[in-house]
Design a protein around this motif. Structure first.
Motif, PDB file in Angstrom:
ATOM      1  N   THR A   1     -15.757 -19.573 -37.056  1.00  0.00           N
ATOM      2  CA  THR A   1     -16.262 -20.896 -36.683  1.00  0.00           C
ATOM      3  C   THR A   1     -17.319 -21.378 -37.672  1.00  0.00           C
ATOM      4  OG1 THR A   1     -15.845 -20.369 -34.377  1.00  0.00           O
ATOM      5  CG2 THR A   1     -17.327 -22.208 -34.809  1.00  0.00           C
TER       6      THR A   1
ATOM      7  N   ILE B   1     -19.527 -14.520 -26.497  1.00  0.00           N
ATOM      8  CA  ILE B   1     -18.275 -14.953 -27.130  1.00  0.00           C
ATOM      9  C   ILE B   1     -17.153 -13.944 -26.872  1.00  0.00           C
ATOM     10  CG2 ILE B   1     -17.191 -15.346 -29.406  1.00  0.00           C
ATOM     11  CD1 ILE B   1     -19.760 -16.858 -30.185  1.00  0.00           C
TER      12      ILE B   1
ATOM     13  N   LEU C   1     -17.425 -20.018 -27.173  1.00  0.00           N
ATOM     14  CA  LEU C   1     -16.972 -20.289 -28.541  1.00  0.00           C
ATOM     15  C   LEU C   1     -16.802 -21.802 -28.734  1.00  0.00           C
ATOM     16  CD1 LEU C   1     -16.127 -18.894 -31.193  1.00  0.00           C
ATOM     17  CD2 LEU C   1     -13.757 -18.971 -30.380  1.00  0.00           C
TER      18      LEU C   1
ATOM     19  N   ALA D   1     -16.980 -15.764 -34.227  1.00  0.00           N
ATOM     20  CA  ALA D   1     -18.131 -16.597 -34.613  1.00  0.00           C
ATOM     21  C   ALA D   1     -18.085 -16.902 -36.110  1.00  0.00           C
ATOM     22  CB  ALA D   1     -19.432 -15.889 -34.255  1.00  0.00           C
TER      23      ALA D   1
END
Ligand code: AMP
Ligand code: MG
Length: 488
Positions: A327, A313, A224, A324
């Motif tokens: 992010t 991840i 990550l 994800a």
């Protein structure tokens, strides 16, 4: 490390990529080319790489065309996939050969790649070759980008092969020696996620982290953290492009590096008049990669990168998607922070104030309205000059200028200090398409002087000798619109 020998021209290879599973590359043995000759050698770069410059120039042509291999050469084409204009394909180095990873004395690692060296297992229908013109173009523009402080692959040499290559016409074949901190791409991860197993994907990710972001190995969730870091570098890179008016033209996921360097100077070009819709590439018929779309497209590419990393991840798919997603949602705000910080500097605004972004946007809207040249407008402002361009004569601009001057006067610096900063970030010269094309054409026809002069001017873009004033000139009004072509 072995001692330097002239025999290897100062190259010290340590091919870490070969430790990855075999599915990530193919060994390639090329036929020697007819008549290799170095036409251009980047001596400054060669010295920085601690190469034996004179020996390389004298005897290096067979090496730089892939006809002969150095000791410890890797000799591989890398496998990757990618979304090309939105469509997913298996790709790989179809016309590039990685001859090795050169490691300098201070332990910096560079891929040395020959672009245009010949066919590989990933060539599909292509001939693996490149024409001289486009290789000269990549050399010139990548070196100009470097001088503009944009992270980029570099160009060490252009070497002709002495063999014709066949396109719509016959051209002289040439090979570009490309130097990159690596050739790992978003597409390399897409390849691993689509065609390899989880172990291979893990090995690739750990390799990329160790090579580019070793500090992340300690992170709680290093994959990550890796996504966050690549996202950050790409956001910074695309902000850099926007700030100088660079249009990449083919932002497919295979052309987005994990290192954050600009790669693959195919149909790229610089914008003259400020216009967010600017597209030069003949193949970008939908304007997918128009100037104003580049940040959004980079975000799209990062989302494809995130998808490839999902299995790493988190073991729980939903959890992985959520992490994800959180992010990649940050891409646009991170990009905007880089972009507006850069624009602040370009306008001499050295503190952060609430109205700054609007002030930037208003100037850009005026440039668009008055069809003003992006680079020259910013440079004129930096030099506090008066010119008779339409934009500067307009009451709207004068009103904007007053607000801008007031803004600067409130930041505790003099106007002179602000202008100094502006002059250090607003280039006087950029690679103007009409000049680049003419210099390349003349070079191909045998006269190298205009190209060498343009290269020299672009290598120092924040200063200009009076005799080089012509390089700030725009194409004639009656010139046909510039169109760029790729894959040639
Ligand atoms: P690019 O548009 O340059 O990023 O290239 C896209 C893909 O096409 C990559 O896999 C290239 O290696 C491949 N390619 C481009 N030109 C050629 C060529 N002349 N021969 C073989 N493959 C090529
Ligand atoms: Mg490419």
């Amino acid at each position: 490390m072995k001692s330097q020998t002239n025999e290897n021209f100062g190259f010290h290879f340590d091919n870490s990529y070969l430790q990855l599973p075999h599915e990530f590359y193919s060994k390639v043995i090329l036929d020697p080319v007819e008549n290799p000759a170095i036409l251009l050698l980047n001596r400054t770069l060669a010295k920085q790489l601690e190469l034996d410059v004179d020996a390389l120039f004298k005897d290096g042509a067979p090496i730089l065309t892939g006809s002969q291999m150095l000791k410890e050469a890797a000799q591989i084409a890398q496998a990757y996939a990618g979304h090309q204009f939105g469509h997913f394909n298996m790709l790989g180095d179809g016309r590039a050969l990685l001859i090795g990873e050169h490691v300098t004395k201070n332990n910096t690692r560079f891929d040395i790649q020959l672009k245009g060296a010949g066919r590989t297992p990933y060539s599909r229908g292509g001939d693996g070759r490149a024409a001289l013109g486009p290789m000269l173009r990549e050399f010139l523009i990548s070196e100009a980008m470097f001088a503009l402080h944009v992270p980029t692959t570099r160009s060490l040499a252009v070497t002709t092969t002495g063999e014709p290559i066949y396109r719509e016409q016959v051209y002289e074949g040439a090979v570009l020696t490309r130097v990159a901190s690596s050739h790992l791409r978003v597409g390399t991860f897409q390849y691993a996620a689509s065609f390899c197993d989880r172990d291979s994907l893990t090995e690739l990710a750990d390799y990329a982290i160790m090579r580019h972001y070793p500090e992340l190995m300690q992170s709680e969730n290093r994959y990550l953290a890796f996504l966050e870091e690549v996202l950050d570098r790409q956001a910074a890179l695309i902000a850099n492009w926007q700030l100088i008016g660079f249009i990449h033209g083919v932002m497919n996921t295979d052309n987005m590096t994990i290192s954050g360097e600009t790669i693959d100077y195919g149909p790229c070009a610089f914008m003259d008049q400020y216009n967010r819709g600017t597209v030069f590439s003949s193949i970008d018929t939908q304007s997918r990669y128009a100037y104003g779309n580049q940040p959004q497209m980079a975000g799209w590419n990062i989302a494809r990168f995130a998808e490839s990393l999902l299995p790493l991840i988190h073991d729980d798919v939903d959890e992985a998607i959520q992490l994800a997603q959180k992010t990649i949602e940050q891409f646009s705000s991170i990009y905007e922070a880089y972009y507006y910080n850069g624009m602040r500097e370009k306008l001499g605004m050295l503190t952060v104030e609430p109205g700054d972004e609007a002030l930037v946007d208003e100037l850009l809207a005026l440039m668009e309205e008055f069809e003003a040249d992006y680079t020259n407008t910013l440079r004129v402002l930096s030099e506090n000059k008066q010119t008779n361009e339409a934009i500067f004569q307009s009451p709207k601009f004068m009103e904007w200028e007053q607000r801008w001057l007031t803004r600067i006067s409130q930041q505790g610096t003099t106007l002179e200090e602000a202008l100094q900063v502006m002059q250090s970030v607003n280039p006087i010269v950029i690679p103007r398409n009409h000049q680049v094309e003419q210099a390349i054409q003349t070079f191909v026809e045998g006269d190298t002087a205009p190209f060498m002069e343009l290269l020299q001017v672009l290598t120092n873009p924040f200063h200009l000798q009076p005799e080089h004033q012509k390089y700030t000139q725009l194409p004639n009004d009656d010139a046909p619109p510039f169109v760029s072509y790729c894959g040639t």
